[in-house]
Design a protein around this motif. Sequence first.
Motif, mmCIF file in Angstrom:
data_model
loop_
_atom_site.group_PDB
_atom_site.id
_atom_site.type_symbol
_atom_site.label_atom_id
_atom_site.label_comp_id
_atom_site.label_asym_id
_atom_site.label_seq_id
_atom_site.Cartn_x
_atom_site.Cartn_y
_atom_site.Cartn_z
ATOM 1 N N LYS A 298 48.012 6.571 -5.524
ATOM 2 C CA LYS A 298 47.340 5.471 -6.210
ATOM 3 C C LYS A 298 45.849 5.485 -5.884
ATOM 4 C CE LYS A 298 47.640 0.483 -7.011
ATOM 5 N NZ LYS A 298 48.344 -0.782 -6.658
ATOM 6 N N GLY A 299 45.039 5.350 -6.906
ATOM 7 C CA GLY A 299 43.593 5.408 -6.746
ATOM 8 C C GLY A 299 42.998 6.710 -7.236
ATOM 9 N N TYR A 300 43.854 7.725 -7.418
ATOM 10 C CA TYR A 300 43.391 9.034 -7.866
ATOM 11 C C TYR A 300 43.717 9.308 -9.333
ATOM 12 C CZ TYR A 300 42.830 10.277 -2.885
ATOM 13 O OH TYR A 300 42.454 10.329 -1.566
ATOM 14 N N GLU A 301 44.406 8.386 -9.989
ATOM 15 C CA GLU A 301 44.888 8.660 -11.342
ATOM 16 C C GLU A 301 43.753 8.891 -12.345
ATOM 17 O OE1 GLU A 301 45.596 4.151 -10.576
ATOM 18 O OE2 GLU A 301 45.619 6.025 -9.427
ATOM 19 N N ALA A 302 42.558 8.374 -12.048
ATOM 20 C CA ALA A 302 41.427 8.548 -12.964
ATOM 21 C C ALA A 302 41.034 10.014 -13.137
ATOM 22 C CB ALA A 302 40.222 7.749 -12.469
ATOM 23 N N ILE A 303 41.378 10.841 -12.175
ATOM 24 C CA ILE A 303 41.038 12.259 -12.240
ATOM 25 C C ILE A 303 41.591 12.901 -13.508
ATOM 26 C CG2 ILE A 303 41.485 14.517 -11.154
ATOM 27 C CD1 ILE A 303 41.321 13.084 -8.448
ATOM 28 N N TYR A 304 42.746 12.422 -13.949
ATOM 29 C CA TYR A 304 43.413 13.045 -15.093
ATOM 30 C C TYR A 304 43.256 12.259 -16.391
ATOM 31 C CZ TYR A 304 45.255 16.948 -12.507
ATOM 32 O OH TYR A 304 45.350 18.114 -11.787
ATOM 33 N N GLU A 305 42.272 11.395 -16.464
ATOM 34 C CA GLU A 305 41.996 10.709 -17.730
ATOM 35 C C GLU A 305 41.613 11.734 -18.797
ATOM 36 O OE1 GLU A 305 39.064 7.649 -17.475
ATOM 37 O OE2 GLU A 305 40.148 6.526 -15.937
ATOM 38 N N GLY A 306 42.202 11.608 -19.979
ATOM 39 C CA GLY A 306 41.868 12.484 -21.087
ATOM 40 C C GLY A 306 42.422 13.892 -20.973
ATOM 41 N N LYS B 273 27.863 5.372 -4.517
ATOM 42 C CA LYS B 273 27.429 4.659 -5.728
ATOM 43 C C LYS B 273 28.170 5.124 -6.978
ATOM 44 C CE LYS B 273 22.777 4.392 -3.744
ATOM 45 N NZ LYS B 273 21.357 4.822 -3.903
ATOM 46 N N THR B 274 29.171 5.985 -6.817
ATOM 47 C CA THR B 274 29.901 6.504 -7.974
ATOM 48 C C THR B 274 31.399 6.286 -7.800
ATOM 49 O OG1 THR B 274 30.076 8.710 -6.963
ATOM 50 C CG2 THR B 274 28.205 8.314 -8.429
ATOM 51 N N ASN B 275 32.096 6.144 -8.915
ATOM 52 C CA ASN B 275 33.551 6.190 -8.882
ATOM 53 C C ASN B 275 33.975 7.636 -9.119
ATOM 54 O OD1 ASN B 275 33.452 6.680 -11.709
ATOM 55 N ND2 ASN B 275 33.543 4.481 -12.145
ATOM 56 N N LEU B 276 35.266 7.894 -9.166
ATOM 57 C CA LEU B 276 35.735 9.272 -9.302
ATOM 58 C C LEU B 276 35.268 9.919 -10.600
ATOM 59 C CD1 LEU B 276 39.385 9.415 -7.895
ATOM 60 C CD2 LEU B 276 37.475 10.918 -7.306
ATOM 61 N N ARG B 277 35.334 9.174 -11.694
ATOM 62 C CA ARG B 277 34.928 9.735 -12.975
ATOM 63 C C ARG B 277 33.439 10.076 -12.978
ATOM 64 N NH1 ARG B 277 38.620 12.035 -15.876
ATOM 65 N NH2 ARG B 277 37.147 11.973 -17.614
ATOM 66 N N GLU B 278 32.626 9.243 -12.352
ATOM 67 C CA GLU B 278 31.190 9.513 -12.303
ATOM 68 C C GLU B 278 30.888 10.723 -11.424
ATOM 69 O OE1 GLU B 278 29.234 5.094 -13.017
ATOM 70 O OE2 GLU B 278 30.028 5.603 -11.037
ATOM 71 N N LEU B 279 31.613 10.853 -10.322
ATOM 72 C CA LEU B 279 31.452 12.043 -9.485
ATOM 73 C C LEU B 279 31.797 13.292 -10.287
ATOM 74 C CD1 LEU B 279 31.136 13.646 -6.836
ATOM 75 C CD2 LEU B 279 33.515 13.057 -6.316
ATOM 76 N N MET B 280 32.917 13.240 -11.000
ATOM 77 C CA MET B 280 33.322 14.372 -11.832
ATOM 78 C C MET B 280 32.261 14.690 -12.881
ATOM 79 S SD MET B 280 37.343 13.283 -12.240
ATOM 80 C CE MET B 280 37.701 14.458 -13.555
ATOM 81 N N ALA B 281 31.689 13.648 -13.476
ATOM 82 C CA ALA B 281 30.674 13.851 -14.506
ATOM 83 C C ALA B 281 29.411 14.491 -13.922
ATOM 84 C CB ALA B 281 30.337 12.528 -15.184
ATOM 85 N N LEU B 282 29.036 14.101 -12.713
ATOM 86 C CA LEU B 282 27.878 14.718 -12.064
ATOM 87 C C LEU B 282 28.117 16.206 -11.836
ATOM 88 C CD1 LEU B 282 26.828 12.010 -9.449
ATOM 89 C CD2 LEU B 282 25.442 12.846 -11.364
ATOM 90 N N ILE B 283 29.305 16.537 -11.370
ATOM 91 C CA ILE B 283 29.621 17.946 -11.122
ATOM 92 C C ILE B 283 29.688 18.707 -12.439
ATOM 93 C CG2 ILE B 283 31.421 19.522 -10.289
ATOM 94 C CD1 ILE B 283 31.994 17.457 -8.072
#
Length: 339
Positions: free
Chosen positions: A40-48, A228-238
């Motif tokens: 729980k808390g990691y599910e955003a990694i697999y959005e889309g 200052k980022t959530n998981l999706r924002e970290l992914m977007a930066l990378i």
Amino acid sequence: MKRILIFQTAFIGDLVLVSSLIKSVAKTYSEAEVFLVCKKGYEAIYEGFQYLKGVIPYDKKGIRGFASKLKSIKFDAVFSPHRSHRTATLLFLSGIPLRVGFDTAGFSFLYTRRVKYRRNVHEVERNIQLLLAVNKAARVDLKPELFVSKDEVGKVREKFSLEFPFAVISPGSVWPTKRWLPEYFASVGKYLIEERGLVPVIVGSAADIPVAEKVFRQIPFAVNTAGKTNLRELMALIAGSSVVITNDSSPTHFASAFKKPVVTMFGPTVKEFGFYPLGEKAKVAEIPLYCRPCGIHGGKRCREGHFKCMRDLTPEKVFPLIDEVLKDGDFAEKRDVGS
């Protein structure tokens, strides 16, 4: 099979790398619905992520209750790279007919199909063995992959006023001995500015703020996004970066999933554990030492008291690796960051 489950509730890096197994299962059983259970808390990694019907978060509490939930979905099979006693017990109680796990898993006797855990191979190849044990004709895809939209990349660039090409620097790690020295990361940051014209963007969780600040204070014109980022924002930066410079931690695997040039610092851990970066432009920075490896995850302090695996891995040894992965100058602006 109508419904298939992938069960991986380990660290973020493990979860990123299981994308290869998910893709392979979905391509092999194209008519089936594929679901993922993650922490729980990691599910955003697999959005889309197009290969999944759904993601089921698990807080690792209430084994029987969660097993009942899985039972109600009526899965035909589950592939479990996760090797804990809890996982084996939970999946047994779920009543899923075909339960595939590794022979080194806790309570492995509770799996209906046990697969030899292969050492000295990459984690993605190791995980695929779970599928091949069931279907030797499986459509195997060994490339990690995640999805981030161009809109997400645009929004995170706007949030941090990133108008120029940038490099991601990730100086944190849960394990202190896996952290390259902050002053070394700072030297790399300066090198990226002066030699490559890339803005250093420091990333990390809230727990990484202290080490991120140490790096940030030493680099002119850097941008510090740690905490200052959530998981999706970290992914977007990378996904939007030109190169990723990181410790042996999850940004390594995010970089692989987004096909980004990456240089990863290996100190207490080694490539043979199977968690090195993948891709044509992926390099590991390390030096040979009698005491390496000193543990699967590193530790809180150097057992030998010298920390040479990181101290002797100087920035001068890393600069050529950065030049190698960036030698064609193919920066983020020229790439399609979406999957």
